[in-house]
Design an enzyme around this catalytic site. Sequence first.
Site, PDB file in Angstrom:
ATOM      1  N   ASP A 269       8.605   6.166   6.638  1.00 55.78           N
ATOM      2  CA  ASP A 269       7.692   5.723   5.597  1.00 55.78           C
ATOM      3  C   ASP A 269       6.913   4.530   6.147  1.00 55.78           C
ATOM      4  O   ASP A 269       7.488   3.495   6.448  1.00 55.78           O
ATOM      5  CB  ASP A 269       8.496   5.307   4.354  1.00 55.78           C
ATOM      6  CG  ASP A 269       7.632   4.783   3.220  1.00 55.78           C
ATOM      7  OD1 ASP A 269       6.412   4.574   3.426  1.00 55.78           O
ATOM      8  OD2 ASP A 269       8.165   4.553   2.122  1.00 55.78           O
ATOM      9  N   HIS A 288      -8.057   5.222   3.718  1.00 56.50           N
ATOM     10  CA  HIS A 288      -8.944   5.436   2.569  1.00 56.50           C
ATOM     11  C   HIS A 288      -8.212   6.001   1.350  1.00 56.50           C
ATOM     12  O   HIS A 288      -8.782   6.070   0.264  1.00 56.50           O
ATOM     13  CB  HIS A 288     -10.139   6.319   2.960  1.00 56.50           C
ATOM     14  CG  HIS A 288      -9.824   7.780   3.118  1.00 56.50           C
ATOM     15  ND1 HIS A 288     -10.802   8.747   3.080  1.00 56.50           N
ATOM     16  CD2 HIS A 288      -8.653   8.437   3.321  1.00 56.50           C
ATOM     17  CE1 HIS A 288     -10.258   9.940   3.235  1.00 56.50           C
ATOM     18  NE2 HIS A 288      -8.962   9.778   3.392  1.00 56.50           N
TER      19      HIS A 288
END
Length: 382
Positions: A269, A288
């Site tokens: 992660d 983004h």
Amino acid sequence: MTTVISSKPQENSAKNLASVSLPSWLEHKLGNWLANKLTKFIESQIPANARLLDMVSSFQQGQCLYVVAKLKVADCLVDSPKHIQTLAEELKVQADPLARIMRYLCELGIFGQDHLGRYTLTQVSELLVSYHPQSLRPVVLLYNEETYNVWANLLHTVKTGENTFTSTYNTPFFKYHSLYSDFADIYNQSMASLSILLDQAVAEDYDFSVYRTLADIGGGQGNLLRQIAERYSSLQCILFDTQAVLTAEVKEQWQQDPMDNRVKLQIGDFFQSVPTGVDAYLLKNVIHNWPDEQVVQIYKTIHQAMKPQSRLLLAETVIFDHDAMQRMKLKLDLNMMVIHSSKERTVKQHSELLETAGLKIVKIVPTRSHLSVIEAKPMNSY
């Protein structure tokens, strides 16, 4: 509604389909400049009321494309042109509505017709064939199903500042992706389709030869990493993503891949930790997807793992002034706002977030796509 068209390609049929290649630098720059100038010139010649009416009804084009993509009309036309009655019978739909949609799409240049009135494929509609190696059919489905519903509630974002996806489906995007496999399949296929030329542009237009080790953070199933590894034979690579992405099936595919000895798969992660001591950390279209606070956390996590001489490489949309691709980039920015509460960023915005995490931009390398590669390094590095 089901169709009788198989999703599996016939070998001879697949050979008839033309692939789309990366443009040369001249084609990329000149093509975008001309398209931008011509579009604005044509728009300036259209009466204001006609322009507004065309814009407000543009969703109708998308829905027509959606119908023919859902029905796999393009698949029916790969081997030979067909009359509308034949198409309707094969697809088990009504001939008159289909004919009217096809007539409109022919006018737009999506499909063609021969001298006998039979419908044919064009270079555009070939990309709607389900088994085309660069098929955009999944993208058409994605944009006209969940995404279409989300955009219908755009006003919610303007009033509240919240992303519209969560309010429409009562679930954040990434959780929805994990809960609904049909949506996840279409989304993943869409991202793979959209990434083919983007990956090639990044792999070819940025020089990775200065690195010995490269970690693709949030690299999906490794399509970009494979392209880079094929071009740089001495590069040792890590493909880093979550357990949900790097499934047993993906691992098995990589074990059978000739690149397996140079590509190591690692589950994790990127908000918590990433591989340490790598020469370059690559993130393509990751930043983004996230609001500023989460972006800074990703950067801090990577910064912690970097060596002083390591580089962070962001393959992202960068909004520049006077950019021939500005219109497309600004539309992408709105989509990020609606789906993720995030954005496409300017150079200044990218720089500020990096500096908050102790990183600074070294250079920005354009590619033959809407992506640029932002190269950053730790502020205390030499």
